[in-house]
Design an enzyme around this catalytic site. Structure first.
Site, short mmCIF file in Angstrom:
data_model
loop_
_atom_site.label_atom_id
_atom_site.label_comp_id
_atom_site.label_asym_id
_atom_site.label_seq_id
_atom_site.Cartn_x
_atom_site.Cartn_y
_atom_site.Cartn_z
N GLU A 323 0.81 -1.22 0.00
CA GLU A 323 0.00 0.00 0.00
C GLU A 323 0.85 1.28 0.00
OE1 GLU A 323 -2.73 -0.04 3.28
OE2 GLU A 323 -3.25 -2.14 3.00
N GLY A 324 2.14 1.18 -0.28
CA GLY A 324 3.00 2.36 -0.22
C GLY A 324 3.53 2.64 1.17
#
Length: 363
Positions: A323-324
């Site tokens: 998700e970063g």
């Protein structure tokens, strides 16, 4: 026949300014802090100066997290720790501030943008600003069919290019890039194995959600079968993305390449962004000079891709959630490097301040 040729990016992308980097290195030699005492932060500051074309480097004022979302048909083989077609739940959690990336973004005071490239859900479940870019509903099962049609692959790459242009035009000065996907690590492992010439077992990891041994063996088999379909199309990056990529991966690849064209630095997160970066490097060999590897996620395919691109991760904290999040954890380091390079005084300036003024004499 596609009108888009990713190889054209090779002529459009220039390296960060080497002259500016030399100026930044010379300025570093003049600082009051001894050379080498700041470790890798010196290198980061010089890289940023070259990317910005400015000495001293400018503070990062408008960083942004950009996440591309999509579902992958191969997840139906039970190769992920999450149910097939459930990536929209990850998107919803991020939008509601209840996911790791949302918490870290709040902490860093960085806005998050989510782009639906290929979620497999009813568009009404999510806000229009998220779903309005969708290329298709879910990507094909890459072990037996193409992820995208040729037209969809071009649409996805152009979507990523358009998002990069929007960010650059709005003043974004650095992007933290990640994905919100289910089945995405299987597609990413296939791309990396194909481009690095390795076998499925060498690149197959357990994904962000974690899988048991049986699921890992199913994932290996899926990557192996997808590899058989990928190898004949290695000569064409767009066809490769259509065959074994997916809408989100194709969009991320377009985003990375256009970001390099626009001289906008990007921090990569995990194996999915690394796979897209590797495809981008195949198209334009200078492009990786605009990217940083935020973290080592533990996925074997990511390590192989980063090694191929000569990108050294900033962090290794065992963050596998995706998700970063891992890349966002690296952002404070980059900000710190910029601040130190910009604000530490030079020796000459310090000496001038300490030197007493000469006495004024009159005759």
């Amino acid at each position: 026949m596609s009108s888009l040729n990713l190889d054209d990016f090779s002529d459009l992308i220039e390296r960060p300014d080497s002259g500016t980097r030399r100026d930044a290195e010379e300025r570093r030699e003049r600082l009051t802090v001894p050379p080498g005492s700041l470790g890798r932060l010196d290198e980061l500051g010089e890289w940023l100066a070259a990317a910005q074309g400015a000495v001293p480097v400018k503070a990062l004022k408008q960083p942004r997290v950009v996440l591309f979302a999509g579902d992958h048909g191969v997840a139906s083989l039970d190769v992920s720790g999450r149910p097939a077609g459930s990536a929209h739940r990850l998107v919803r959690a991020a939008l509601e501030g209840e996911s790791p990336v949302a918490v870290l973004a709040r902490l860093a005071d960085v806005p998050v943008r989510i782009v639906d490239a290929g979620l497999d859900c009813d568009p009404s479940l999510l806000p229009d600003e998220v779903v309005r870019h969708r290329v298709r509903r879910g990507s094909g099962r890459i072990d037996i069919e193409d992820a995208l049609t040729a037209t969809e692959a071009e649409m996805a790459v152009r979507l990523g290019m358009a998002i990069a242009d929007e960010e650059a035009d709005s003043g974004t000065d650095l992007v933290v890039l990640g994905d919100l996907s289910v089945g995405g690590t299987t597609a990413a492992a296939t791309l990396i194995a194909a481009l690095c010439g390795t076998d499925a077992s060498v690149v197959t990891g357990r994904g962000g959600a974690g899988i048991d041994d049986l699921a890992w063996m199913r994932k290996c088999a899926a990557v192996r079968d997808a590899l058989r379909r990928a190898r004949p199309v290695l000569g064409d990056q767009l066809e490769l993305l259509a065959t074994v990529g997916g809408a989100d991966l194709a969009a991320m690849t377009g985003f990375l390449l256009q970001s390099a064209v626009r001289r906008m630095p990007v921090i990569l997160d995990g194996v999915v962004s690394a796979a897209c970066a590797l495809v981008g490097q195949r198209a334009a060999f200078r492009a990786p000079d605009w990217w940083l590897a935020g973290q080592l996620s533990g996925e074997p395919a990511q390590a192989k891709a980063l090694d191929r691109m000569a990108l050294n991760p900033l962090l290794d904290q065992g963050v596998t959630v995706g998700e970063g999040s891992g890349a966002l954890l690296a952002l404070p380091l980059v900000r710190a490097a910029a601040a130190l390079a910009a604000e530490l005084p030079e020796k000459a300036a310090e000496a001038a301040e300490e030197e007493p003024a000469e006495p004024v004499t009159t005759e």
